[in-house]
Structure formats: C-alpha cells, structure tokens
Design a protein around this motif. Structure first.
Motif, PDB file in Angstrom:
ATOM      1  N   PRO A   1      -3.656   0.962   3.533  1.00 27.56           N
ATOM      2  CA  PRO A   1      -3.850  -0.368   2.941  1.00 27.56           C
ATOM      3  C   PRO A   1      -2.559  -1.195   2.940  1.00 27.56           C
ATOM      4  N   GLY A   2      -1.424  -0.546   2.795  1.00 31.91           N
ATOM      5  CA  GLY A   2      -0.138  -1.247   2.851  1.00 31.91           C
ATOM      6  C   GLY A   2       0.113  -1.836   4.233  1.00 31.91           C
ATOM      7  N   GLU A   3      -0.220  -1.071   5.271  1.00 32.72           N
ATOM      8  CA  GLU A   3      -0.080  -1.569   6.651  1.00 32.72           C
ATOM      9  C   GLU A   3      -0.954  -2.801   6.863  1.00 32.72           C
ATOM     10  N   GLU A   4      -2.175  -2.731   6.340  1.00 35.86           N
ATOM     11  CA  GLU A   4      -3.095  -3.860   6.498  1.00 35.86           C
ATOM     12  C   GLU A   4      -2.578  -5.086   5.743  1.00 35.86           C
ATOM     13  N   LEU A   5      -2.071  -4.881   4.533  1.00 35.73           N
ATOM     14  CA  LEU A   5      -1.528  -6.006   3.763  1.00 35.73           C
ATOM     15  C   LEU A   5      -0.306  -6.592   4.455  1.00 35.73           C
ATOM     16  N   LEU A   6       0.548  -5.753   5.028  1.00 37.37           N
ATOM     17  CA  LEU A   6       1.746  -6.245   5.704  1.00 37.37           C
ATOM     18  C   LEU A   6       1.385  -7.215   6.828  1.00 37.37           C
ATOM     19  N   TYR A   7       0.317  -6.947   7.545  1.00 34.41           N
ATOM     20  CA  TYR A   7      -0.137  -7.848   8.609  1.00 34.41           C
ATOM     21  C   TYR A   7      -0.356  -9.251   8.036  1.00 34.41           C
ATOM     22  N   TYR A   8      -1.057  -9.345   6.915  1.00 36.33           N
ATOM     23  CA  TYR A   8      -1.346 -10.642   6.311  1.00 36.33           C
ATOM     24  C   TYR A   8      -0.108 -11.263   5.669  1.00 36.33           C
ATOM     25  N   VAL A   9       0.713 -10.444   5.051  1.00 35.56           N
ATOM     26  CA  VAL A   9       1.941 -10.954   4.435  1.00 35.56           C
ATOM     27  C   VAL A   9       2.837 -11.577   5.494  1.00 35.56           C
ATOM     28  N   ASN A  10       2.935 -10.948   6.653  1.00 31.86           N
ATOM     29  CA  ASN A  10       3.734 -11.516   7.744  1.00 31.86           C
ATOM     30  C   ASN A  10       3.199 -12.875   8.168  1.00 31.86           C
ATOM     31  N   GLN A  11       1.886 -13.008   8.247  1.00 30.69           N
ATOM     32  CA  GLN A  11       1.294 -14.302   8.615  1.00 30.69           C
ATOM     33  C   GLN A  11       1.561 -15.356   7.552  1.00 30.69           C
ATOM     34  N   VAL A  12       1.372 -14.991   6.291  1.00 33.09           N
ATOM     35  CA  VAL A  12       1.574 -15.938   5.194  1.00 33.09           C
ATOM     36  C   VAL A  12       3.025 -16.392   5.141  1.00 33.09           C
ATOM     37  N   THR A  13       3.954 -15.460   5.227  1.00 34.62           N
ATOM     38  CA  THR A  13       5.368 -15.838   5.125  1.00 34.62           C
ATOM     39  C   THR A  13       5.814 -16.662   6.329  1.00 34.62           C
ATOM     40  N   GLU A  14       5.268 -16.374   7.508  1.00 34.49           N
ATOM     41  CA  GLU A  14       5.582 -17.200   8.679  1.00 34.49           C
ATOM     42  C   GLU A  14       5.098 -18.628   8.474  1.00 34.49           C
ATOM     43  N   LEU A  15       3.889 -18.792   7.958  1.00 29.66           N
ATOM     44  CA  LEU A  15       3.350 -20.131   7.714  1.00 29.66           C
ATOM     45  C   LEU A  15       4.155 -20.868   6.648  1.00 29.66           C
ATOM     46  N   LEU A  16       4.554 -20.164   5.601  1.00 25.02           N
ATOM     47  CA  LEU A  16       5.371 -20.791   4.564  1.00 25.02           C
ATOM     48  C   LEU A  16       6.718 -21.238   5.121  1.00 25.02           C
ATOM     49  N   ASN A  17       7.328 -20.392   5.934  1.00 20.01           N
ATOM     50  CA  ASN A  17       8.612 -20.754   6.552  1.00 20.01           C
ATOM     51  C   ASN A  17       8.446 -21.937   7.505  1.00 20.01           C
ATOM     52  N   GLU A  18       7.371 -21.942   8.259  1.00 19.34           N
ATOM     53  CA  GLU A  18       7.092 -23.047   9.183  1.00 19.34           C
ATOM     54  C   GLU A  18       6.905 -24.349   8.418  1.00 19.34           C
TER      55      GLU A  18
ATOM     56  N   THR B   1       8.998  -9.456  -1.635  1.00 18.91           N
ATOM     57  CA  THR B   1       9.518  -8.150  -2.050  1.00 18.91           C
ATOM     58  C   THR B   1       8.809  -7.044  -1.294  1.00 18.91           C
ATOM     59  N   PHE B   2       7.492  -7.141  -1.201  1.00 22.26           N
ATOM     60  CA  PHE B   2       6.701  -6.151  -0.468  1.00 22.26           C
ATOM     61  C   PHE B   2       7.175  -6.035   0.974  1.00 22.26           C
ATOM     62  N   LYS B   3       7.373  -7.174   1.610  1.00 19.37           N
ATOM     63  CA  LYS B   3       7.815  -7.204   3.007  1.00 19.37           C
ATOM     64  C   LYS B   3       9.180  -6.528   3.163  1.00 19.37           C
ATOM     65  N   GLU B   4      10.079  -6.756   2.226  1.00 18.07           N
ATOM     66  CA  GLU B   4      11.409  -6.148   2.297  1.00 18.07           C
ATOM     67  C   GLU B   4      11.372  -4.635   2.042  1.00 18.07           C
ATOM     68  N   VAL B   5      10.531  -4.193   1.127  1.00 16.83           N
ATOM     69  CA  VAL B   5      10.395  -2.746   0.908  1.00 16.83           C
ATOM     70  C   VAL B   5       9.861  -2.094   2.173  1.00 16.83           C
ATOM     71  N   ALA B   6       8.896  -2.741   2.814  1.00 14.17           N
ATOM     72  CA  ALA B   6       8.369  -2.211   4.071  1.00 14.17           C
ATOM     73  C   ALA B   6       9.468  -2.146   5.131  1.00 14.17           C
ATOM     74  N   LYS B   7      10.329  -3.136   5.147  1.00 16.29           N
ATOM     75  CA  LYS B   7      11.428  -3.194   6.130  1.00 16.29           C
ATOM     76  C   LYS B   7      12.470  -2.112   5.868  1.00 16.29           C
ATOM     77  N   TRP B   8      12.926  -2.002   4.616  1.00 14.37           N
ATOM     78  CA  TRP B   8      14.040  -1.111   4.285  1.00 14.37           C
ATOM     79  C   TRP B   8      13.603   0.297   3.888  1.00 14.37           C
ATOM     80  N   GLY B   9      12.349   0.450   3.445  1.00 10.92           N
ATOM     81  CA  GLY B   9      11.884   1.768   3.033  1.00 10.92           C
ATOM     82  C   GLY B   9      12.517   2.247   1.738  1.00 10.92           C
ATOM     83  N   SER B  10      13.021   1.309   0.941  1.00  8.23           N
ATOM     84  CA  SER B  10      13.747   1.672  -0.270  1.00  8.23           C
ATOM     85  C   SER B  10      13.655   0.561  -1.302  1.00  8.23           C
TER      86      SER B  10
END
Length: 83
Positions: free
Chosen positions: A60-77, A8-17
């Motif tokens: 702090p949101g930008e910093e968390l997004l970096y880690y969220v992207n890594q986590v979600t990539e690993l989960l998808n992999e 959800t966090f990743k999508e809010v960052a993507k859409w801004g809404s």
C-alpha cells in the motif's frame, strides 16, 4: 490532511529513515513518526515496515507513493507557473 504529511512520506520513502528524514526536513524524528502515523490512520494501511535499520514501503505504501509523486509534481508545477 496536511499536505506536509505527503512530503514527509515521500522523504521517508527516499531515505528509508525517520531520523534522516527529520534531519533533511528540519523536523524532530517524533514529528516524522507522527506524520506517518496520521497517514496510516487516514488510509487505514501500514505504509512502512522496518527491515533492519531501514524503513521499507509496504505494497500500500508503494501504491500511495505513486500518487504522492503525481500530487507533489503538480503542486510544484503550479508554484513555478505562478499560481
């Protein structure tokens, strides 16, 4: 913490809404708000700020997004590798 909060966090960052994120994920806007609030409570940081009609990541949101992207990539992999 529920892994769906990170998606959800990743999508809010993507859409801004929150509203658009809810539409994309099939959640009510109130559910999106709750997910973000729970993450903010967990990390003790404000992750978004409203700028006009859009939600913008805080530092702090930008910093968390970096880690969220890594986590979600690993989960998808892992999912694609049949784990």
């Amino acid at each position: 913490m529920d892994i769906n909060y990170l998606y959800t966090f990743k999508e809010v960052a993507k859409w801004g809404s929150y509203t658009r994120t809810g539409e994309e994920l099939g959640y009510a806007q109130s559910s999106v708000t709750t997910h973000i609030k729970k993450l903010e409570d967990h990390y003790g940081q404000k992750l978004f700020e409203r700028t006009g009609q859009k939600m913008k990541l805080t530092q702090p949101g930008e910093e968390l997004l970096y880690y969220v992207n890594q986590v979600t990539e690993l989960l998808n992999e892992a999912q694609h590798d049949g784990v």
